[in-house]
Design a protein around this motif. Structure first.
Motif, PDB file in Angstrom:
ATOM      1  N   PRO A  64       0.813  -1.211   0.000  1.00  0.00           N
ATOM      2  CA  PRO A  64       0.000   0.000   0.000  1.00  0.00           C
ATOM      3  C   PRO A  64       0.852   1.269   0.000  1.00  0.00           C
ATOM      4  N   ALA A  65       0.212   2.391  -0.280  1.00  0.00           N
ATOM      5  CA  ALA A  65       0.867   3.698  -0.242  1.00  0.00           C
ATOM      6  C   ALA A  65       0.444   4.429   1.028  1.00  0.00           C
ATOM      7  N   GLY A  66       1.399   5.067   1.683  1.00  0.00           N
ATOM      8  CA  GLY A  66       1.083   5.838   2.879  1.00  0.00           C
ATOM      9  C   GLY A  66       0.068   6.924   2.577  1.00  0.00           C
ATOM     10  N   PRO A  67      -0.987   7.079   3.404  1.00  0.00           N
ATOM     11  CA  PRO A  67      -2.100   7.977   3.088  1.00  0.00           C
ATOM     12  C   PRO A  67      -1.895   9.437   3.524  1.00  0.00           C
ATOM     13  N   VAL A  68      -0.814   9.706   4.253  1.00  0.00           N
ATOM     14  CA  VAL A  68      -0.595  11.052   4.789  1.00  0.00           C
ATOM     15  C   VAL A  68       0.447  11.768   3.937  1.00  0.00           C
ATOM     16  N   SER A  69       0.193  13.038   3.615  1.00  0.00           N
ATOM     17  CA  SER A  69       1.156  13.817   2.836  1.00  0.00           C
ATOM     18  C   SER A  69       1.848  14.841   3.739  1.00  0.00           C
ATOM     19  N   GLU A  70       3.166  14.805   3.765  1.00  0.00           N
ATOM     20  CA  GLU A  70       3.941  15.806   4.495  1.00  0.00           C
ATOM     21  C   GLU A  70       4.746  16.595   3.460  1.00  0.00           C
ATOM     22  N   HIS A  71       4.256  17.790   3.132  1.00  0.00           N
ATOM     23  CA  HIS A  71       4.880  18.603   2.064  1.00  0.00           C
ATOM     24  C   HIS A  71       5.054  17.787   0.781  1.00  0.00           C
ATOM     25  N   GLY A  72       4.042  16.970   0.464  1.00  0.00           N
ATOM     26  CA  GLY A  72       4.077  16.184  -0.763  1.00  0.00           C
ATOM     27  C   GLY A  72       4.719  14.821  -0.631  1.00  0.00           C
TER      28      GLY A  72
END
Length: 200
Positions: free
Chosen positions: A46-54
């Motif tokens: 899976p892909a991490g669902p949280v974006s930290e500055h992209g």
């Protein structure tokens, strides 16, 4: 299925590896590592669902090395639900499932082992820290965890990893500890040690 992901079918008698990438990574990041660990494993990435500055992550942090623990718990449940759904969707019930994580992915993998033993009982975690400070006292006697950390890792300091090990052992988990002289990385020695642990 709540998370964007990649699934690669494997041999029915090989484990299913749940691949958890580090900050800024994606579903393809750990495929090469997984193939070294178990060439015929099925891969659920899976892909991490949280974006930290992209940059994709698994949970929010308040600063470098300072986790938003409420978000860690919420995102752990989100990932656990995804894994349970994927087991149904891809016909993986009854198959051995092993979480494999690096850095931020190792931390969410660690949170899964502590908080959701109903979903993950085995994990190989590279460059991990203590994911949550006061997890519930689940019986983890059926849980196996491999932890590899660098002695010179400023991003995943050993004292935090030692606290994590202590919490796992207090809950009766079987913990295999690997140390290397490097920093925030996966070494060839660590890879071999993890491969031996997975085959044991």
């Amino acid at each position: 299925m709540t998370l964007e992901h990649k699934f690669i079918e494997g041999s029915p008698d090989a484990p299913v590896l749940l691949l958890l990438h580090g900050t800024g990574g994606g579903p393809d990041d750990l495929v090469g590592l997984a193939r070294e660990l178990s060439p015929s494993a099925a891969l659920l990435a899976p892909a991490g669902p949280v974006s930290e500055h992209g940059a994709a992550r698994w949970f929010r942090r308040l600063a470098e090395g300072v986790f938003d623990y409420d978000d860690v718990r919420a995102r752990t449940d989100q990932l656990a639900s995804f894994v349970l759904d994927a087991r149904q969707e891809y016909g993986l019930d009854g198959r051995r499932l092993v979480a494999v994580g690096f850095s931020n992915g190792a931390n969410i993998g660690g949170a899964l082992t502590l908080l959701r033993p109903d979903v993950v009982r085995e994990a190989a975690l590279f460059a991990s820290m203590l994911p949550v400070p006061d997890p519930p006292g689940h019986d983890l006697s059926a849980t196996r965890v491999f932890l590899s950390n660098g002695e010179r890792d400023p991003m995943a300091p050993l004292p935090s990893n030692e606290q994590f090990i202590q919490l796992l052992r207090e809950r009766s988990a079987s913990v295999t500890v690997h140390r290397h002289h490097g920093g925030h990385q996966i070494t060839l020695d660590a890879l071999q040690a993890a491969k031996d642990w997975l085959a044991a």
